[in-house]
Design a protein around this motif. Structure first.
Motif, PDB file in Angstrom:
ATOM      1  N   THR A 160       0.822  -1.228   0.000  1.00 31.77           N
ATOM      2  CA  THR A 160       0.000   0.000   0.000  1.00 31.77           C
ATOM      3  C   THR A 160       0.850   1.270   0.000  1.00 31.77           C
ATOM      4  O   THR A 160       0.351   2.339  -0.322  1.00 31.77           O
ATOM      5  N   SER A 161       2.121   1.174   0.401  1.00 27.61           N
ATOM      6  CA  SER A 161       2.979   2.355   0.587  1.00 27.61           C
ATOM      7  C   SER A 161       2.317   3.369   1.507  1.00 27.61           C
ATOM      8  O   SER A 161       2.464   4.576   1.312  1.00 27.61           O
ATOM      9  N   SER A 162       1.605   2.894   2.472  1.00 19.98           N
ATOM     10  CA  SER A 162       0.930   3.827   3.386  1.00 19.98           C
ATOM     11  C   SER A 162       0.894   3.254   4.798  1.00 19.98           C
ATOM     12  O   SER A 162       0.259   2.227   5.044  1.00 19.98           O
ATOM     13  N   SER A 163       1.597   3.951   5.707  1.00 16.45           N
ATOM     14  CA  SER A 163       1.566   3.475   7.102  1.00 16.45           C
ATOM     15  C   SER A 163       0.171   3.641   7.673  1.00 16.45           C
ATOM     16  O   SER A 163      -0.254   2.860   8.508  1.00 16.45           O
ATOM     17  N   SER A 164      -0.536   4.698   7.240  1.00 21.55           N
ATOM     18  CA  SER A 164      -1.888   4.921   7.781  1.00 21.55           C
ATOM     19  C   SER A 164      -2.827   3.808   7.362  1.00 21.55           C
ATOM     20  O   SER A 164      -3.593   3.295   8.169  1.00 21.55           O
TER      21      SER A 164
ATOM     22  N   ALA B 277       5.258  14.316   7.740  1.00 14.55           N
ATOM     23  CA  ALA B 277       4.726  13.585   6.575  1.00 14.55           C
ATOM     24  C   ALA B 277       3.603  12.656   7.024  1.00 14.55           C
ATOM     25  O   ALA B 277       3.814  11.836   7.918  1.00 14.55           O
ATOM     26  N   PRO B 278       2.417  12.778   6.459  1.00 12.04           N
ATOM     27  CA  PRO B 278       1.365  11.831   6.814  1.00 12.04           C
ATOM     28  C   PRO B 278       1.692  10.455   6.233  1.00 12.04           C
ATOM     29  O   PRO B 278       2.477  10.357   5.288  1.00 12.04           O
ATOM     30  N   GLY B 279       1.100   9.426   6.802  1.00 13.89           N
ATOM     31  CA  GLY B 279       1.439   8.068   6.363  1.00 13.89           C
ATOM     32  C   GLY B 279       0.710   7.650   5.112  1.00 13.89           C
ATOM     33  O   GLY B 279      -0.006   6.662   5.090  1.00 13.89           O
TER      34      GLY B 279
ATOM     35  N   PRO C 272       0.958   7.351   0.558  1.00  7.74           N
ATOM     36  CA  PRO C 272       1.974   7.177  -0.480  1.00  7.74           C
ATOM     37  C   PRO C 272       2.590   8.502  -0.940  1.00  7.74           C
ATOM     38  O   PRO C 272       1.889   9.487  -1.135  1.00  7.74           O
ATOM     39  N   SER C 273       3.909   8.493  -1.054  1.00 12.22           N
ATOM     40  CA  SER C 273       4.682   9.638  -1.546  1.00 12.22           C
ATOM     41  C   SER C 273       4.593  10.902  -0.709  1.00 12.22           C
ATOM     42  O   SER C 273       4.961  11.975  -1.180  1.00 12.22           O
ATOM     43  N   ALA C 274       4.154  10.805   0.517  1.00 10.60           N
ATOM     44  CA  ALA C 274       4.090  11.992   1.380  1.00 10.60           C
ATOM     45  C   ALA C 274       5.491  12.550   1.605  1.00 10.60           C
ATOM     46  O   ALA C 274       5.695  13.765   1.654  1.00 10.60           O
TER      47      ALA C 274
ATOM     48  N   ARG D  66      10.496   2.023   2.162  1.00 17.13           N
ATOM     49  CA  ARG D  66      10.589   2.914   3.326  1.00 17.13           C
ATOM     50  C   ARG D  66       9.332   2.820   4.179  1.00 17.13           C
ATOM     51  O   ARG D  66       9.397   2.942   5.401  1.00 17.13           O
ATOM     52  N   THR D  67       8.184   2.559   3.549  1.00 15.39           N
ATOM     53  CA  THR D  67       6.958   2.411   4.339  1.00 15.39           C
ATOM     54  C   THR D  67       7.029   1.160   5.209  1.00 15.39           C
ATOM     55  O   THR D  67       6.581   1.176   6.355  1.00 15.39           O
ATOM     56  N   VAL D  68       7.619   0.092   4.660  1.00 21.19           N
ATOM     57  CA  VAL D  68       7.763  -1.144   5.455  1.00 21.19           C
ATOM     58  C   VAL D  68       8.556  -0.828   6.726  1.00 21.19           C
ATOM     59  O   VAL D  68       8.167  -1.212   7.838  1.00 21.19           O
TER      60      VAL D  68
END
Ligand code: ASP
Length: 412
Positions: free
Chosen positions: A269-273, A347-349, A351-353, A386-388
């Motif tokens: 997802t490339s998104s921590s959120s 940076a919000p969690g 993608p590409s933030a 980097r999200t991982v």
């Protein structure tokens, strides 16, 4: 078959299907395939996004309000903060060191990037001081507006306030506390349902990533991408596990086994959120982190603790400086580190933030904001890894914090 196994198989099939699509470009098969995986991935991401704000709100309220007597609240805060600053600082040092070591960007002909630079639209100027002003203006706002706009950081701050108020009010707010607990339980139940769709969502997301990435553009930045990816992975499989082993007394293998589904979701997802509901579930159910610690540390970490993003931003600033033929002084590199730390906090969690807050890091040492266009072609790819590590850091800190708040006699 367990959900973990299903996710692993789906990830492998997704990559294979993505490659299969690239074999038939401009065919009906490609179009229909891309359309199908587009729908499936939007469905999965949409469901995760739908649950995000109520989940963050309830989990922080429940997490903070659970931290009752005995100064536990301040202890948890302090340890969480200490862990975040320590791991992010190590990531920054690692990023800069490896960028130096491998001389990323030296000897590359900048002219070859002129097209990308020309196409890039410079976003609004973002300096460190305006960053702070924006940060305050965007977070201390009407909570209803924050909920409606999906302003996660503002929701986090408001939830912290309510949680602290519930602790301060003690027994008189018993009913509200119980209500928040029940609301949180409902959220967790819904996440369980959404997770049943995870294999389909992850298959679609990975297939889409492989099918739409421009390989020829990627090859130009291969060296930088390899260095950043390698360093980020090193942080994830050596630095963080070592800290986990020393301070959390947990076997890294147990950690990776228990967090596999969250890590793969973060990658896809490339998104921590978007991954947060799964990180929360893994920390509680597989790592044995108490719900009050996980409910406090993970949502906060999702917003504020981003080792992978900080590492990437520091290395990328050096890469850009090298491309321009500039030698950054030690002082300038420290400014890069400080700004990258703030940028990763802000940076919000999603993608590409990190790409947006990257501008602030570049400008802090006088590098042109336009230079981020150079990084755009590889951003989606680097964002996965980097999200991982961002997500891994949050779960790892929750283990360390849980251990040190569970056993007050353990010196920190
Ligand atoms: N995508 C990252 C995350 O969600 C943030 C970033 O762009 O660095 O953690």
């Amino acid at each position: 078959m367990s959900l973990n196994t299903q996710i692993l198989i789906a990830a492998v099939l997704g990559v294979l299907f993505g490659f299969l699509l690239t074999l038939f470009p401009q065919s009906t098969f490609f179009d229909v395939g891309l359309y199908g995986i587009g729908i499936a991935s939007s469905l999965f991401i949409g469901l995760l996004k739908m649950i995000l704000i109520p989940l963050i709100f309830t989990s922080i309220v429940v997490g903070v309000s659970n931290l009752q007597a005995g100064g536990q609240l301040s202890r948890t805060w302090k340890i969480t903060l200490l862990c975040c600053v320590t791991t992010t600082s190590l990531a920054l040092i690692l990023g800069l060191t490896c960028a130096h070591l491998f001389n990323v960007g030296r000897g590359v002909d900048v002219v070859m990037f002129q097209d990308a630079m020309a196409q890039h639209q410079t976003p609004d100027t973002l300096t460190p001081s305006s960053f702070f002003t924006n940060f305050i203006q965007n977070t201390l706002i009407n909570p209803f507006k924050a909920f409606a706009d999906g302003n996660v950081l503002a929701v986090v701050i408001f939830a912290l306030f309510i949680g602290v108020a519930l602790v301060a009010g003690g027994d008189s707010f018993r009913t509200v506390r119980k209500l928040s607990h029940q609301f949180f339980d409902i959220m967790m139940l819904m996440i369980g349902w959404i997770m049943k769709l995870a294999p389909i969502g992850i298959f679609a997301l990975l297939a889409k990533l492989i099918a739409t990435e421009d390989i020829s553009v990627l090859s130009r930045l291969a060296e930088f991408a390899a260095v950043v990816t390698g360093t980020t992975i090193f942080h994830g499989i050596v630095v963080l596990p070592l800290l986990l082993w020393i301070f959390g007394k947990m076997n890294p293998l147990t950690f990776f086994k228990g967090t596999r589904s969250a890590l793969i979701t973060a990658f896809a997802t490339s998104s921590s959120s978007a991954t947060m509901p799964i990180s929360l579930k893994c920390a509680q159910e597989n790592l044995g982190v108490r719900p009050q610690t996980a409910g406090f540390v993970i949502p906060l970490g999702t917003q504020l603790n981003m080792d992978g993003t900080a590492l990437y931003e520091a290395a990328a600033a050096l890469f850009i400086a090298n491309l321009m033929g500039l030698d950054l002084t030690l002082g300038q590199q420290l400014v890069v580190c400080a700004t990258a730390m703030i940028a990763s906090l802000g940076a919000p969690g999603i993608p590409s933030a990190g790409m947006v807050t990257m501008i602030m890091v570049l400008q802090s040492v006088g590098l042109p904001a336009e230079a981020i266009a150079i990084l755009l072609p590889i951003d989606r790819l680097l964002d996965t890894v980097r999200t991982v590590v961002n997500v891994q850091g949050d779960m790892m800190i929750s283990v360390v914090v849980d251990r040190h708040t569970r056993e007050p006699e353990v010196p920190v």
